[in-house]
Write a protein that holds these residues in place. Sequence first.
Motif, PDB file in Angstrom:
ATOM      1  N   VAL A 166       0.814  -1.213   0.000  1.00  0.00           N
ATOM      2  CA  VAL A 166       0.000   0.000   0.000  1.00  0.00           C
ATOM      3  C   VAL A 166       0.852   1.270   0.000  1.00  0.00           C
ATOM      4  CG1 VAL A 166      -0.269  -0.063   2.532  1.00  0.00           C
ATOM      5  CG2 VAL A 166      -1.928   1.169   1.128  1.00  0.00           C
ATOM      6  N   GLU A 167       1.888   1.313   0.812  1.00  0.00           N
ATOM      7  CA  GLU A 167       2.721   2.518   0.861  1.00  0.00           C
ATOM      8  C   GLU A 167       3.496   2.706  -0.438  1.00  0.00           C
ATOM      9  OE1 GLU A 167       3.830   3.497   5.424  1.00  0.00           O
ATOM     10  OE2 GLU A 167       4.887   1.777   4.567  1.00  0.00           O
ATOM     11  N   MET A 168       4.034   1.621  -0.954  1.00  0.00           N
ATOM     12  CA  MET A 168       4.807   1.688  -2.190  1.00  0.00           C
ATOM     13  C   MET A 168       3.924   2.137  -3.358  1.00  0.00           C
ATOM     14  SD  MET A 168       7.004  -1.398  -3.960  1.00  0.00           S
ATOM     15  CE  MET A 168       8.026  -1.612  -2.513  1.00  0.00           C
ATOM     16  N   TYR A 169       2.718   1.574  -3.420  1.00  0.00           N
ATOM     17  CA  TYR A 169       1.822   1.908  -4.529  1.00  0.00           C
ATOM     18  C   TYR A 169       1.404   3.373  -4.476  1.00  0.00           C
ATOM     19  CZ  TYR A 169      -2.359   2.034  -7.445  1.00  0.00           C
ATOM     20  OH  TYR A 169      -3.290   2.377  -8.392  1.00  0.00           O
ATOM     21  N   HIS A 170       1.023   3.848  -3.305  1.00  0.00           N
ATOM     22  CA  HIS A 170       0.572   5.241  -3.206  1.00  0.00           C
ATOM     23  C   HIS A 170       1.722   6.227  -3.409  1.00  0.00           C
ATOM     24  CE1 HIS A 170      -3.677   4.798  -2.314  1.00  0.00           C
ATOM     25  NE2 HIS A 170      -3.353   3.713  -1.633  1.00  0.00           N
ATOM     26  N   LYS A 171       2.929   5.813  -3.051  1.00  0.00           N
ATOM     27  CA  LYS A 171       4.088   6.654  -3.359  1.00  0.00           C
ATOM     28  C   LYS A 171       4.279   6.731  -4.875  1.00  0.00           C
ATOM     29  CE  LYS A 171       9.081   7.081  -2.683  1.00  0.00           C
ATOM     30  NZ  LYS A 171       9.344   7.156  -4.136  1.00  0.00           N
ATOM     31  N   TRP A 172       4.082   5.589  -5.558  1.00  0.00           N
ATOM     32  CA  TRP A 172       4.231   5.577  -7.014  1.00  0.00           C
ATOM     33  C   TRP A 172       3.158   6.445  -7.677  1.00  0.00           C
ATOM     34  CZ3 TRP A 172       7.161   5.516 -10.847  1.00  0.00           C
ATOM     35  CH2 TRP A 172       6.736   5.209 -12.138  1.00  0.00           C
ATOM     36  N   VAL A 173       1.935   6.401  -7.160  1.00  0.00           N
ATOM     37  CA  VAL A 173       0.873   7.272  -7.678  1.00  0.00           C
ATOM     38  C   VAL A 173       1.278   8.735  -7.501  1.00  0.00           C
ATOM     39  CG1 VAL A 173      -1.507   8.051  -7.312  1.00  0.00           C
ATOM     40  CG2 VAL A 173      -0.991   5.608  -7.353  1.00  0.00           C
ATOM     41  N   GLY A 174       1.866   9.048  -6.338  1.00  0.00           N
ATOM     42  CA  GLY A 174       2.348  10.413  -6.103  1.00  0.00           C
ATOM     43  C   GLY A 174       3.462  10.797  -7.056  1.00  0.00           C
ATOM     44  N   ASP A 175       4.369   9.848  -7.339  1.00  0.00           N
ATOM     45  CA  ASP A 175       5.447  10.116  -8.298  1.00  0.00           C
ATOM     46  C   ASP A 175       4.884  10.384  -9.691  1.00  0.00           C
ATOM     47  OD1 ASP A 175       7.331   9.788  -6.332  1.00  0.00           O
ATOM     48  OD2 ASP A 175       7.781   7.702  -6.841  1.00  0.00           O
ATOM     49  N   CYS A 176       3.860   9.609 -10.067  1.00  0.00           N
ATOM     50  CA  CYS A 176       3.227   9.812 -11.376  1.00  0.00           C
ATOM     51  C   CYS A 176       2.549  11.182 -11.442  1.00  0.00           C
ATOM     52  CB  CYS A 176       2.207   8.705 -11.653  1.00  0.00           C
ATOM     53  SG  CYS A 176       2.946   7.093 -11.984  1.00  0.00           S
ATOM     54  N   GLU A 177       1.942  11.583 -10.344  1.00  0.00           N
ATOM     55  CA  GLU A 177       1.296  12.900 -10.295  1.00  0.00           C
ATOM     56  C   GLU A 177       2.330  14.009 -10.475  1.00  0.00           C
ATOM     57  OE1 GLU A 177      -1.141  15.671  -7.080  1.00  0.00           O
ATOM     58  OE2 GLU A 177      -1.288  13.484  -6.941  1.00  0.00           O
ATOM     59  N   ASN A 178       3.445  13.902  -9.761  1.00  0.00           N
ATOM     60  CA  ASN A 178       4.504  14.912  -9.892  1.00  0.00           C
ATOM     61  C   ASN A 178       5.097  14.911 -11.298  1.00  0.00           C
ATOM     62  OD1 ASN A 178       4.247  15.752  -7.222  1.00  0.00           O
ATOM     63  ND2 ASN A 178       5.691  14.194  -6.480  1.00  0.00           N
ATOM     64  N   LEU A 179       5.216  13.719 -11.874  1.00  0.00           N
ATOM     65  CA  LEU A 179       5.736  13.594 -13.236  1.00  0.00           C
ATOM     66  C   LEU A 179       4.836  14.331 -14.232  1.00  0.00           C
ATOM     67  CD1 LEU A 179       7.701  12.230 -15.258  1.00  0.00           C
ATOM     68  CD2 LEU A 179       6.172  10.257 -15.238  1.00  0.00           C
ATOM     69  N   VAL A 207      -3.399   4.886 -13.666  1.00  0.00           N
ATOM     70  CA  VAL A 207      -2.345   3.959 -13.222  1.00  0.00           C
ATOM     71  C   VAL A 207      -2.882   2.535 -13.105  1.00  0.00           C
ATOM     72  CG1 VAL A 207      -0.847   3.351 -11.274  1.00  0.00           C
ATOM     73  CG2 VAL A 207      -0.946   5.717 -12.075  1.00  0.00           C
ATOM     74  N   GLU A 208      -4.102   2.390 -12.580  1.00  0.00           N
ATOM     75  CA  GLU A 208      -4.688   1.056 -12.399  1.00  0.00           C
ATOM     76  C   GLU A 208      -4.776   0.278 -13.710  1.00  0.00           C
ATOM     77  OE1 GLU A 208      -8.413   1.893 -10.599  1.00  0.00           O
ATOM     78  OE2 GLU A 208      -7.668   1.688  -8.547  1.00  0.00           O
ATOM     79  N   GLN A 209      -4.915   0.983 -14.814  1.00  0.00           N
ATOM     80  CA  GLN A 209      -5.061   0.330 -16.115  1.00  0.00           C
ATOM     81  C   GLN A 209      -3.722  -0.008 -16.770  1.00  0.00           C
ATOM     82  OE1 GLN A 209      -8.238   2.231 -18.651  1.00  0.00           O
ATOM     83  NE2 GLN A 209      -8.186   3.773 -17.015  1.00  0.00           N
TER      84      GLN A 209
END
Length: 725
Positions: free
Chosen positions: A61-74, A198-200
């Motif tokens: 859960v932490e890793m995934y939400h961090k990745w979502v945050g990274d994608c948002e910043n990207l 991201v989910e897709q």
Amino acid sequence: MKLKLLDIYNYRQFIHESIYMEDGITFLAGANNSGKTSVIELMNRLFGETSVKISTNDLPVEMYHKWVGDCENLIKDSYGTAKEKEEFIKALQDKLIGSVENPAQFADQIERESMKVKLEIGYDKEDTIELFSPYLMDLDEKTYRFYFLYQYEFMPNLFINLLDKQFDKCKKILESVLGKDGSEKGKDRLEQFIIHIVEQCYREQFFYTDKNYENLQKIEEPKDFYKLFHYRHIWANRDMPDEKGDKKKKTISSAMIEFIGKEKWKKVFEEWPDSIMDLISKVDIQGNLTDNLLYELNTVMTNISQTNGGRKEAIVIEPDVTDSDIKELLQNVSKAKYKIEGYQYYFGEETQGLGYSNMIYMHLQLQKYLKELEDDEQKKKVNFFVIEEPEAHMHPQMQKEFVRYLLKMYKDKKMQGIVTTHASEVVRIAGISAIRVVRKTSKIFEKRICDMCMFLNDLKLNKKDIENEYNILYQINFADIIFADKVIMFEGDTERMYLKRLLQRTEYRALEQQYIAFVQVGGAYTHRYRELIEFLKIKTLILTDIDYEKQEKTIDKIKGSYTTNGGLKDYYLHQKGKKKATSRFKLKIKDLYEWQKLGENKIGDYIMVSFQGEKDGCTRTLEEAMLAKLYDLSIEDTRSRGDWEKKKEDSKLEFKIPQKNDKNVKQEIEEAEILEEAEEMLSVREIVNATSSYKTDFMYSVLLNKKEKDVLPSYIEEGLKWLTE
């Protein structure tokens, strides 16, 4: 063919954990919500037992939400430098995909945070490897292994393509966030939009590979991977009865045909349908129904058909008896009954308790699974079963017998499987080397798997008979440890009574709400648990007596004497970084007092060794320390017999006051040569010595008179405080 290893990366609570499989049954043990079911659900999905696929919900859960945050910043960064669609997409490609000359900055992160499962399949020379031969990459006559990789990975190209298609929507949301009037609502919309994208973008893939998992060859169809395994998840709970029904499902009779085999019923299936059809024909069921029940109904339907374009319809009865009908009939007419030896009474299957019925149900499922293995094609596969918590609804003795049956039966059949459990009796019978323990870590979203077989193998390097020693201790004492949040080790029954009552007090409520394993072990043996405690990383409080020479009565002489407690010696030397204690090693009490005062009796992060110290009046046992605390005495202090009698009456505690004719008192009188003084003045030790045969009575009186806090020794109080932290 045997499953040898599951190496799990980035799956739910498991960042990287390995499960080495026994050739027989591996027991996956852990408390409720420890992660056992997560492992089984992973296996169900890996081996095609369920139609449910791995999803982003299965990522840490932490890793995934961090990745979502990274994608948002990207996305924000890319849009900040390129607001036109083509430029925006190009900026994303550079950051996510890059080129051979300029690798993308996120490439390593995507690889590192992918969910992976490495599988190792072993085989013997006599095994048929026909099914696996297309996947042979390492031909090693020493290892005999096949290697596979499952991967659930983020696909950057999919991410970019989806953003390309939805650029206008993305731009609108970004403008609402990045503009001067950016709102929290806009930020939430952006986060939800990115999560949806991201989910897709995750895809699962199967590979066969070399032993280093470097040369990956894709298996195009998951079904080609699934067909390598004959895997079965056997549920411990049978279907519950219909709440509106009046009888339970017939567990045994329902399994009758599958268990006996269809060949045995071949003649029945061939002859019964025609016989039944002949009987139906003789009584002219179709004619009777048409003349009676259906005549009026068809008349009504004819009249109605005039409003439906004139199309006429009629109902007819067409008898048809199939094999499945015969099977259902046989199951319905076959009834299992229980007969009690010595009586002529029969009881229906539905009269049995839930635990007994579940045991029969599991046995029948296992028998059915074994019968499937008679097929030569199945023998070419990896045959593997799972039973999840078979102890459900069973009392401890039934649990033990069922596990013994499993171990014997599947050893004889050379079957491989996993049994999950949270029952001490199950793991006690299983034996320590077959246990894999799922435990919590200091991080709330992470779990770890402790391989007890590897633990023993590491210890064997220094001591060959360690497995036998641990199995003895394990079976008689410490099976509970593997499920515990924390452990308290103590020496006697009275300590157990006292500690359990003490933990019910408000100040120890935090401990009482956790699973505390109470392990009774003599002081000389506490050090034998050190490696296990450190391996499992369980915070453990060891309460032990200081055990100096009993005849010492003055504090100076006590400090100059030596402890006889082997556990204290071992922990003292271990903390000092020295070798294990030998029989010749002597440890002075004054050194132990200093060790305790400096806090060095806390061994690493997981062990505290607590014993009677100077704060406890230099006493040497629990009972001495309790009386010393209650009456504010040291071991040197004495009180008159009359004073002790009054204390006993006021406190209502059951301790004995030695009389003149007591052997010990007579000896002290002779030594002192002062009769009057010996009769009048008594120490805590003399009171405890006189009470030595009545320790349980003394402890009951402490608890029933609610004195547990008043008599609480410092060494126990400090130990419980450390354990609570």
